[in-house]
Motif scaffolding. Structure first.
Motif, short mmCIF file in Angstrom:
data_model
loop_
_atom_site.label_atom_id
_atom_site.label_comp_id
_atom_site.label_asym_id
_atom_site.label_seq_id
_atom_site.Cartn_x
_atom_site.Cartn_y
_atom_site.Cartn_z
N UNK A 82 31.89 -10.84 71.00
CA UNK A 82 30.77 -10.45 70.15
C UNK A 82 31.25 -9.99 68.77
N UNK A 83 32.20 -9.07 68.73
CA UNK A 83 32.68 -8.55 67.44
C UNK A 83 33.32 -9.66 66.61
N UNK A 84 34.06 -10.53 67.25
CA UNK A 84 34.69 -11.64 66.54
C UNK A 84 33.67 -12.58 65.94
N UNK A 85 32.64 -12.90 66.71
CA UNK A 85 31.58 -13.78 66.21
C UNK A 85 30.87 -13.14 65.03
N UNK A 86 30.54 -11.84 65.15
CA UNK A 86 29.84 -11.15 64.06
C UNK A 86 30.69 -11.10 62.79
N UNK A 87 31.97 -10.78 62.93
CA UNK A 87 32.85 -10.69 61.75
C UNK A 87 33.09 -12.06 61.13
N UNK A 88 33.29 -13.08 61.95
CA UNK A 88 33.49 -14.43 61.40
C UNK A 88 32.24 -14.89 60.68
N UNK A 89 31.08 -14.67 61.27
CA UNK A 89 29.82 -15.06 60.62
C UNK A 89 29.63 -14.30 59.31
N UNK A 147 39.66 0.86 66.05
CA UNK A 147 40.42 0.47 67.25
C UNK A 147 39.52 0.15 68.45
N UNK A 148 38.31 0.67 68.47
CA UNK A 148 37.41 0.40 69.59
C UNK A 148 36.83 -1.02 69.54
N UNK A 149 36.93 -1.66 68.39
CA UNK A 149 36.44 -3.03 68.27
C UNK A 149 37.52 -3.96 68.79
N UNK A 150 37.18 -4.69 69.84
CA UNK A 150 38.14 -5.62 70.48
C UNK A 150 37.69 -7.05 70.25
N UNK A 151 38.66 -7.87 69.97
CA UNK A 151 38.42 -9.29 69.76
C UNK A 151 39.50 -10.05 70.52
N UNK A 152 39.40 -11.37 70.49
CA UNK A 152 40.50 -12.15 71.04
C UNK A 152 41.30 -12.76 69.88
N UNK A 153 42.44 -13.32 70.16
CA UNK A 153 43.33 -13.83 69.11
C UNK A 153 42.65 -14.94 68.31
N UNK A 154 41.84 -15.75 68.93
CA UNK A 154 41.11 -16.79 68.21
C UNK A 154 40.14 -16.20 67.20
N UNK A 155 39.50 -15.09 67.59
CA UNK A 155 38.61 -14.40 66.66
C UNK A 155 39.37 -13.98 65.41
N UNK A 156 40.53 -13.38 65.60
CA UNK A 156 41.31 -12.85 64.48
C UNK A 156 41.78 -13.99 63.58
N UNK A 157 42.25 -15.07 64.15
CA UNK A 157 42.66 -16.22 63.34
C UNK A 157 41.47 -16.75 62.53
#
Length: 183
Positions: A82-89, A147-157
């Motif tokens: 969720x966090x990764x999708x929101x940040x990427x968007x 630090x409480x926001x967790x993503x996966x490595x694909x999100x970060x890339x």
């Protein structure tokens, strides 16, 4: 989405970003690089410094989670958290966003900021390639800001790649400004 498709897209966009940023900034004088719009806002050096600062926080986390060495590509499904999708968007959206305080550039960018950024862009490209041999959705990464926001490595890339693309547009606008100094 297939992980290989994701990495192919990110590799292409990251390479385009790096080439365009170098093409835009290399010909500039120090004065032009550090010029800021009179109405306020960041100049090109400020944007590059911001990218260096934000990339450092994420790249350090990826370096320690994506193993070195060549491995055969992993065929796996990938989906953002969720966090990764929101940040990427957010990075892909055209609206202006405030930078987190931790990622704001100082009053003056470091000497050699363009080369510093290009080194980080090279590391991102290398990490994208290294990621082909791991299952990205299984590698957890915490945000360097919260630090409480967790993503996966694909999100970060994805975030790093689209963040650079976003700020490339900002650098184009600075350079196109009516008051931008001539060389």
């Amino acid at each position: 989405m297939d992980q290989i498709q994701l990495l192919d897209e990110l590799a292409e966009v990251a390479a385009e970003n790096t080439a365009r940023i170098a093409e835009l900034a290399r010909p500039l004088s120090e004065w032009q690089l550090h010029w800021r719009p009179p109405q306020g806002g960041w100049g090109i050096a400020d944007v590059l410094e911001h990218l260096c600062i934000s990339d450092d926080g994420y790249l350090a986390r990826l370096r320690s989670t994506i193993p070195e060495g060549e491995r055969p590509p992993v065929r796996a499904d990938w989906s953002p958290r969720l966090a990764g999708r929101l940040l990427t968007n957010a990075m892909r959206a055209p609206r202006k966003l405030p930078a987190p305080k931790a990622f704001r550039p100082p009053a003056a960018a470091r000497a050699g900021v363009l080369d510093a950024y290009l080194a980080r862009a090279g590391e991102l490209a290398a990490l994208i390639e290294r990621s082909r041999g791991v299952e990205l959705r299984r590698i957890g990464v915490s945000s360097p800001v919260f630090a409480l926001i967790r993503m996966n490595a694909g999100d970060v890339l994805s975030i790093l790649t689209w963040h650079a693309r976003r700020h490339l547009g900002q650098m184009d606008r600075v350079r196109a400004h009516a008051e931008f100094p001539a060389s």
